[in-house]
Design an enzyme around this catalytic site. Structure first.
Site, short mmCIF file in Angstrom:
data_model
loop_
_atom_site.label_atom_id
_atom_site.label_comp_id
_atom_site.label_asym_id
_atom_site.label_seq_id
_atom_site.Cartn_x
_atom_site.Cartn_y
_atom_site.Cartn_z
N GLU A 85 -10.33 1.32 -0.56
CA GLU A 85 -10.51 0.20 0.37
C GLU A 85 -11.32 0.68 1.56
O GLU A 85 -11.07 1.77 2.09
CB GLU A 85 -9.17 -0.36 0.83
CG GLU A 85 -9.31 -1.50 1.81
CD GLU A 85 -8.14 -2.45 1.85
OE1 GLU A 85 -8.22 -3.44 2.57
OE2 GLU A 85 -7.13 -2.19 1.14
N TYR A 118 0.84 -1.19 0.00
CA TYR A 118 0.00 0.00 0.00
C TYR A 118 0.87 1.25 0.00
O TYR A 118 1.85 1.33 0.75
CB TYR A 118 -0.84 0.07 1.27
CG TYR A 118 -1.85 -1.02 1.48
CD1 TYR A 118 -3.20 -0.84 1.18
CD2 TYR A 118 -1.46 -2.24 2.04
CE1 TYR A 118 -4.13 -1.83 1.41
CE2 TYR A 118 -2.39 -3.24 2.28
CZ TYR A 118 -3.72 -3.03 1.96
OH TYR A 118 -4.63 -4.03 2.19
#
Length: 223
Positions: free
Chosen positions: A206, A112
């Site tokens: 997300e 990420y």
């Protein structure tokens, strides 16, 4: 759930010269749309994704507690040297984030580069120690490494490592932004955090047990 896409109707989007018609996805899927790879994954709650021309997508979601959503558009094969551009409008609710997201195999790593997040949780959480920092694209990112034990992955249920670069301040919305991924890769490597063979790489939304929405456009940025 009603679809939405950058304030334009599907008919208007479809009229873009040479563009593939918009498509709505509401169940787990991966594939290609108008020259870009996409992924849609959720394990509960109410969510859909609208695939718009080129690297554009939008999503709305209402997730029940402890349920997860990951959607995004980008590239089927990631690159450690990629510099991408994006523009986003993001309403994350309590616990969502906007991130460059992808996987490698051998070793299995989920990674990420987080540019924005919700009001109640900044990933990967206060319990994760900061391993270092990296300066990139006008901001400072803190680096973390975490482990997921017997959780869903691109290879089924596995134990795997997560690499994180999380911006110390949220990126402003509505303007063109860039992520130079190679800066993060090299900073991770200096800490002994090495990616393997690259799998997919997307600019993702997300969410965890949250209600939110996003509108995202992603593209390859010249280096």
């Amino acid at each position: 759930m009603k679809s939405f896409a950058f304030g334009l109707s599907c008919a208007a989007l479809a009229s873009s010269a040479g563009a593939q018609a918009p498509r709505q996805v509401c169940s787990n899927a991966t594939g290609h749309h108008d020259g870009f790879y996409f992924t849609f994954w959720k394990d509960g709650g109410d969510a859909c994704m609208t695939l718009a021309p080129k690297g554009r997508y939008s999503t709305r979601y209402h997730l029940v507690p402890r349920k997860n959503l990951v959607v995004g558009k980008g590239w089927e094969v990631g690159s450690k040297e990629r510099r991408l551009g994006y523009r986003a409008t993001f309403e994350p609710g309590a616990n969502s984030y906007l991130t460059l997201y992808g996987w490698s195999v051998d070793p299995l790593v989920e990674y990420y580069v987080v540019d924005s997040w919700g009001s109640a949780f900044k990933p990967p959480g206060e319990s994760a120690p900061v391993l270092g920092t990296v300066e990139s694209d006008g901001g400072t990112y803190q680096i973390y490494r975490t482990t997921r034990v017997e959780k869903p992955s691109i290879l089924g249920t596995q134990t795997f490592t997560q690499f994180w670069s999380v911006r110390t301040e949220r990126r402003p919305q509505g303007a063109d932004a860039a992520i130079t991924f190679s800066n993060h890769v090299r900073a991770w490597e200096r800490l002994g955090m090495r990616l393997g063979t690259m799998n997919y790489q997307v600019m993702a939304t997300e969410g965890f047990g949250s209600t939110g929405r996003s509108e995202v456009t992603v593209w390859e940025q010249p280096r």
